[in-house]
Design an enzyme around this catalytic site. Sequence first.
Site, mmCIF file in Angstrom:
data_model
loop_
_atom_site.group_PDB
_atom_site.id
_atom_site.type_symbol
_atom_site.label_atom_id
_atom_site.label_comp_id
_atom_site.label_asym_id
_atom_site.label_seq_id
_atom_site.Cartn_x
_atom_site.Cartn_y
_atom_site.Cartn_z
ATOM 1 N N HIS A 1 -45.679 20.284 -58.259
ATOM 2 C CA HIS A 1 -44.848 21.474 -58.370
ATOM 3 C C HIS A 1 -44.354 21.692 -59.797
ATOM 4 C CE1 HIS A 1 -40.935 23.742 -57.106
ATOM 5 N NE2 HIS A 1 -41.859 24.569 -57.530
ATOM 6 N N HIS B 1 -44.880 24.940 -63.171
ATOM 7 C CA HIS B 1 -43.775 25.392 -64.024
ATOM 8 C C HIS B 1 -43.949 24.992 -65.485
ATOM 9 C CE1 HIS B 1 -40.677 26.832 -61.081
ATOM 10 N NE2 HIS B 1 -41.460 26.169 -60.246
ATOM 11 N N HIS C 1 -48.964 27.829 -57.217
ATOM 12 C CA HIS C 1 -47.518 27.631 -57.106
ATOM 13 C C HIS C 1 -47.022 27.966 -55.701
ATOM 14 C CE1 HIS C 1 -43.237 28.914 -57.412
ATOM 15 N NE2 HIS C 1 -43.164 27.737 -58.009
ATOM 16 N N ASN D 1 -44.835 25.437 -53.317
ATOM 17 C CA ASN D 1 -43.408 25.753 -53.396
ATOM 18 C C ASN D 1 -42.833 26.258 -52.082
ATOM 19 O OD1 ASN D 1 -40.898 26.303 -55.122
ATOM 20 N ND2 ASN D 1 -41.243 28.268 -54.122
ATOM 21 N N ILE E 1 -39.546 31.325 -58.923
ATOM 22 C CA ILE E 1 -38.439 30.556 -58.374
ATOM 23 C C ILE E 1 -38.797 29.082 -58.448
ATOM 24 C CG2 ILE E 1 -39.264 30.581 -56.009
ATOM 25 C CD1 ILE E 1 -35.589 30.839 -57.165
#
Length: 874
Positions: A530, A535, A721, A725, A874
């Site tokens: 993750h 990110h 993602h 997520n 997010i």
Amino acid sequence: MEDLRAAMAKPKGAATVELNGNKPKTINGRVVLMKKNLTDVTDPAASLLDRVRELIHHRVSLQLVSATHVDFANWKRGKLSMPAYLEDWVATLIPITAKEATYSIAFEWDAETMGVPGAFIIRNHHHSQFYLKNVTLYDDHGSPWVHFDCNSWVYPTNRYTYNRIFFSNKSYLPSDTPEALRDYRMEELENLRGNGQKGELKEWDRVYDYAYYNDLGSPEKGPEHARPVLGGSAKYPYPRRGKTGRAPNKKDPNTESRLSGLDIVLLNIYVPRDERFSTVKFWDFLAYFLKAVSQTLGTAIDDRNILSFNSLQDVLDLYEGHIKLPNNDTLKGIRNAIPWTLVKELLRNDGEKFMKFPIPAVIKEDKNAWRTDEEFARETLAGLNPVIISRLREFPPTSKLDPEEYGNQHSSIIKEDIEKNMNGFSVKEALDDNRLFILDHHDGLMTYLRRINSTSTKTYATRTLFFLQDDGTLKPLAIELSLPHPQGDKHGSVSKVFTPEEGGIGKSIWQLAKAYAGVNDSGYHQLISHWLNTHAVIEPFIIASNRQLSVLHPIYKLLHPHFRDTMNINALARMLLISANGVVELTVYPRNYALEMSSAIYKSWDFTEQALPADLLKRGMAVKDSRSPNGISLVIKDYPFAVDGLEIWSAIETWVTQYCSIYYPSDEAVQKDNELQSWWEEIRNEGHGDLKDKPWWPEMSTKHDLIQACTTLIWMASALHASVNFGQYPYAGYIPNRPTVSRRFMPESGTKEYAELENNPDLAFLKTITPQDQTMIGVSLIEILSRHSADEIYLGQRDTPEWTSDEKALAASERFRDRLIEIEKNIVTRNNDGSLKNRTGPVKVPYTLLYPNTSDYSREGGLTGMGVPNSISI
């Protein structure tokens, strides 16, 4: 062109100006913007002050720039119109919350002598900033003529040392840019680079620059709060983050000082203003953040006083409204200080209540199905971390750790451990038939395990073997739990192997073994699958894109939607989650070594392997097959993540191919694009500079290089993602299913822990995994992270239909959306196919994490468990 003023159907309030008794030709336009509103707690009087000033004199002016006619007196730049001013600013009410407002404007402009506008300069002489959404100019028939897609915050002119300029929605490669706009294009990029701007960057600065991860520690609080600088060294390589320019820490000049006080309360960490959450999303995020705080008030992580759940019913009480909070003076003080009426208004009316968590999907239909071996195995293919499992290609499993440093780290599993559960297959037969699979967390954890276990964590490095059955499901065969040798690393590891048991204490021991494997996978998921692999690695691409690709560049227009909100959420993560004693360190087993461990794994990161087909081949989950659409064939046909993912990958690749082919007719066009080449060079040498010498970097010399790079970036930012997520709360919201911590080792026969496991297995299980305080904090966090915002923009959607004026690009975009709608239907069909047992499993949770949600224009947010946003938002 005929007199525009005479023929045009003007927007309300448009004006004409007379010069020397003659009426000049006029272009009418519409400006859509959002004023600063009364909910801005940092400057609540700003809008009122702006209205007072506007009564004295118009404060917002726009000046058109010709794209086709050069003014030689203006350094061969486009001819400029006279400034024109927004009308009716005062008449427009100040909104309590963020709302768009439309204003009319009229420009003196003669198309015959001035040509076609290609840009405009805007000056804001108000006290406060406003969000400029778009500007549209109308032709002499009242039809839209030139459109400017702006989507940017415009601060008062005294905040800038240059003019704010916006370009029309037409795309140009650098070499094709009209001469009238060329200098403006280059200057705008220079402004975004900041030219080495010194000091702390402020919210109105538009600077994109790089920094190391040197802002995670607080060494002034003591050595236990210090953290190594990640990035810039061979020992701790890392992707770069966005620069903030904050002063060095007084205790350690290599560490950047951290935010404090009101800046933390207002989540006020620097990212370029246009990278921040929208007003709607900010208040949405803040509302759920306050809800999370309210649910964890008084909760503190203290290794000396850890409170376990007493029963599985205690865990279920989290979702049934029976949470108990301490009743002390501190808690009362905090509650009284918070304006709860405002909080109540901010919380969306979704039926949820304070002090009660939504029921996670994994226990919604059946509260016990998560405990089955079938579900444990299925979640490696269709859970929240389906990107780790790989095909076993040799037995026993081997280690890649250096034996000179770590001794013998090969697996101790023998064929007698597993053949008894392999449905009559021998190990050799199963290997030859591609039926053995492994969830391997041994090497990634072993080098840190001794230090991790010196904290309150007590865990193992695990290997888990699975057998592929004829019905397409996986059966767990064995779990190996390994510890560093007590005599030192060079002596290798000490391992124990556990296999499934049907009853008695053997069943309870097996359940604990699965929990240790789950703990490993939970930590790896959060820190690597993750955080690191989506990110962190995407942020340098965002920075480089804004520094090197003009907004006029077609590749910027292609990629920009996939960068939305990422720098903001990453900045918040550094502030609250991944910093020293942040939420991640408090709730995930590596504790103080969490980000340092992710740095060690980044050493082997390979951009080309982030492409889904390459990833599946690397893990042995697919084999090359020239007859298949993606050139590969899956080894496990019912692998929901891969099946859905390959359809989405193919759709993205087709869309990118069609789009890039509009602008790049040949490989030579790619090579001669100086902005594109600078972009790729900066990504490699700066953004991912610690890996710049790796041989796998594409050369960016062909259309294929460009298409694969863009497809991979879009895949990572959107579908990859989403897959790791938005399943967090559905699966890990119930902590026994995905424990994040283990606090004691497997009990040995003859100990009181062993007796407890024998007499009360659930209690022993709960005393081993994540305790109450960490559960409350962790579940609160993933509830926020698993929510789609109310203004989410999903794959295949754009925030505006006028994002480009190129009809070919718009047509290709529409075909992409249509294909995603077909994929949605395919996913529903597969989920309804009872023969595909991995699609729903014993817990009866359909696999929808890669359901695009393209056709859902209601854009409802919340814990939907489906939807692929364009970006890591997010």
